[in-house]
Design an enzyme around this catalytic site. Structure first.
Site, PDB file in Angstrom:
ATOM      1  N   ASN A  11      16.736  40.696  45.349  1.00 12.37           N
ATOM      2  CA  ASN A  11      17.039  40.389  46.660  1.00 12.37           C
ATOM      3  C   ASN A  11      18.184  41.325  47.200  1.00 12.37           C
ATOM      4  O   ASN A  11      19.264  41.490  46.759  1.00 12.37           O
ATOM      5  CB  ASN A  11      17.923  39.081  46.855  1.00 12.37           C
ATOM      6  N   TRP A  12      17.667  42.211  48.213  1.00 13.22           N
ATOM      7  CA  TRP A  12      18.810  43.413  48.506  1.00 13.22           C
ATOM      8  C   TRP A  12      19.653  43.116  49.488  1.00 13.22           C
ATOM      9  O   TRP A  12      20.627  43.651  49.953  1.00 13.22           O
ATOM     10  CB  TRP A  12      17.723  44.557  48.900  1.00 13.22           C
ATOM     11  N   LYS A  13      19.411  41.680  50.077  1.00 15.02           N
ATOM     12  CA  LYS A  13      20.266  41.377  51.184  1.00 15.02           C
ATOM     13  C   LYS A  13      20.569  42.347  52.296  1.00 15.02           C
ATOM     14  O   LYS A  13      19.366  42.877  52.642  1.00 15.02           O
ATOM     15  CB  LYS A  13      21.803  41.011  50.557  1.00 15.02           C
ATOM     16  N   HIS A  97      18.215  30.336  50.818  1.00 15.23           N
ATOM     17  CA  HIS A  97      19.359  30.937  49.933  1.00 15.23           C
ATOM     18  C   HIS A  97      20.545  30.470  50.187  1.00 15.23           C
ATOM     19  O   HIS A  97      20.827  29.977  51.326  1.00 15.23           O
ATOM     20  CB  HIS A  97      19.199  32.465  50.423  1.00 15.23           C
ATOM     21  N   GLU A  99      23.476  31.597  50.701  1.00 17.02           N
ATOM     22  CA  GLU A  99      24.015  32.524  52.276  1.00 17.02           C
ATOM     23  C   GLU A  99      23.590  31.939  53.380  1.00 17.02           C
ATOM     24  O   GLU A  99      24.048  31.968  54.521  1.00 17.02           O
ATOM     25  CB  GLU A  99      23.876  33.943  52.002  1.00 17.02           C
ATOM     26  N   GLU A 169      20.431  28.726  41.900  1.00 12.09           N
ATOM     27  CA  GLU A 169      21.557  29.856  42.062  1.00 12.09           C
ATOM     28  C   GLU A 169      22.675  29.084  42.282  1.00 12.09           C
ATOM     29  O   GLU A 169      23.228  28.428  43.361  1.00 12.09           O
ATOM     30  CB  GLU A 169      21.422  30.733  42.978  1.00 12.09           C
ATOM     31  N   GLY A 175      27.325  36.783  43.338  1.00 12.63           N
ATOM     32  CA  GLY A 175      28.323  38.249  43.974  1.00 12.63           C
ATOM     33  C   GLY A 175      29.558  37.958  43.384  1.00 12.63           C
ATOM     34  O   GLY A 175      30.500  38.386  43.880  1.00 12.63           O
ATOM     35  N   SER A 215      24.692  36.599  39.344  1.00 11.73           N
ATOM     36  CA  SER A 215      25.502  37.685  38.661  1.00 11.73           C
ATOM     37  C   SER A 215      24.607  38.189  37.269  1.00 11.73           C
ATOM     38  O   SER A 215      24.984  38.275  36.348  1.00 11.73           O
ATOM     39  CB  SER A 215      26.957  37.304  38.465  1.00 11.73           C
ATOM     40  N   GLY A 236      20.786  39.885  42.947  1.00 12.20           N
ATOM     41  CA  GLY A 236      21.486  40.586  44.049  1.00 12.20           C
ATOM     42  C   GLY A 236      21.922  41.900  43.799  1.00 12.20           C
ATOM     43  O   GLY A 236      21.223  42.939  43.791  1.00 12.20           O
ATOM     44  N   GLY A 237      23.122  41.845  43.219  1.00  7.65           N
ATOM     45  CA  GLY A 237      24.054  43.055  43.144  1.00  7.65           C
ATOM     46  C   GLY A 237      23.089  44.028  42.070  1.00  7.65           C
ATOM     47  O   GLY A 237      22.915  45.059  42.608  1.00  7.65           O
TER      48      GLY A 237
HETATM   49  P1  PGA Z   1      23.949  38.187  42.785  1.00  9.51           P
HETATM   50  O1  PGA Z   1      23.190  37.514  43.740  1.00  9.51           O
HETATM   51  O2  PGA Z   1      23.098  38.787  41.574  1.00  9.51           O
HETATM   52  O3  PGA Z   1      24.763  39.449  43.393  1.00  9.51           O
HETATM   53  O4  PGA Z   1      25.152  37.277  42.283  1.00  9.51           O
HETATM   54  C1  PGA Z   1      22.140  36.832  43.479  1.00  9.51           C
HETATM   55  C2  PGA Z   1      21.467  36.128  44.797  1.00  9.51           C
HETATM   56  O5  PGA Z   1      22.093  35.919  45.819  1.00  9.51           O
HETATM   57  O6  PGA Z   1      20.365  35.930  44.859  1.00  9.51           O
END
Ligand code: PGA
Length: 255
Positions: A11-13, A97, A99, A169, A175, A215, A236-237
């Site tokens: 997920n590149w956000k 998600h 967020e 998650e 993050g 993470s 994500g990251g």
């Molecule tokens: P993260 O994000 O790997 O940066 O913790 C995961 C996600 O939000 O899907």
């Protein structure tokens, strides 16, 4: 992981530029070609979906959108429908998600409407569920995850569930660099699978692919994927660099 095929999604956000997105997509495709035993998915920002789809033509990498609106069409400025994504050739869409839930106020019922619209349009939803740190500290993790799960899947038949991925998650691990321990993650994954068996049937629950997210990086992916009910990762990251994403794909072969 059991006998289910591993699935790793990046997920590149709200990151990358057009150039950066194309370079990353090509790097992921090269990594995915070395690990054909797992499904690799990239989830770029919506404006880069079409060029990334083009760049990945002829590769095994799936492409997903980060969000969509449940309606077919209409006066919803700034939104995208499942049908639009499907017509572009997008394969997956992330629904709910954390967020979106926490920053944009999406409710579990709204997320359930998206999951259904996605499936109806021929997309494969990735339904995200997860508790906050407060929820965990108050001992209500299963209540929160169960509510998000059942509302998120509220319109689905068992047949439609086969095309749906669930990503657990924990919000406190996204993050933050703080990963759930493999045991903590496994416990919630087992709860999710049991809930799916009750909501659908044991065979559907057994086939469902459940991702862990929060993470995940190459260094911790292996121990998470070794857990019996963790079938993949939503990253994500660490998905923003082809090397680290490929490192997570590599971890699927040792799990
Ligand atoms: P993260 O994000 O790997 O940066 O913790 C995961 C996600 O939000 O899907």
């Amino acid at each position: 992981m059991g006998s289910r095929r591993p699935v790793i999604a990046g997920n590149w956000k709200m990151n990358t530029s057009l150039e950066g997105a194309l370079a990353l997509a090509k790097g992921v495709a090269a990594g995915a070609a070395k690990h054909p035993g797992a499904d690799a998915i990239v989830i770029p920002p919506a404006c880069f979906l079409a060029p990334v789809l083009d760049a990945l033509q002829g590769t095994s990498v799936g492409v997903g959108a980060q969000n969509m609106h449940p309606a077919d069409k209409g006066a919803f400025t700034g939104e995208l429908s499942a049908g639009m994504l499907q017509s572009l050739g997008v394969h997956y869409v992330v629904c709910g998600h954390s967020e979106r839930r926490h920053i944009f106020g999406e409710t579990s019922d709204w997320v359930g409407d998206k999951v259904h619209a996605a499936i109806s349009a021929g997309l494969r939803p990735i339904l995200c569920v997860g508790e906050t740190l407060d929820d965990r500290d108050s001992g209500i993790t299963e209540r929160v995850v169960g509510e998000q799960l059942l509302a998120g899947l509220r319109h689905l038949s068992a047949a439609q569930m086969q095309y749906t991925i669930v990503a657990y998650e924990p919000v406190w691990a996204i993050g933050t660099g703080r990963t759930a321990s493999p045991e903590q993650a496994q416990a919630v994954h087992a709860f999710i699978r049991t809930t799916l068996a009750e909501r659908f049937d044991p065979a559907t629950a057994d086939q469902a692919r459940l991702q862990y997210g929060g993470s995940v990086k190459p260094q911790n992916a292996g121990e998470l994927l070794l857990q019996p009910d963790i079938d993949g990762a939503l990253v994500g990251g660490a998905s923003l660099k082809a090397d680290s994403f490929t490192g997570i794909l590599a971890a699927t072969t040792s799990a």
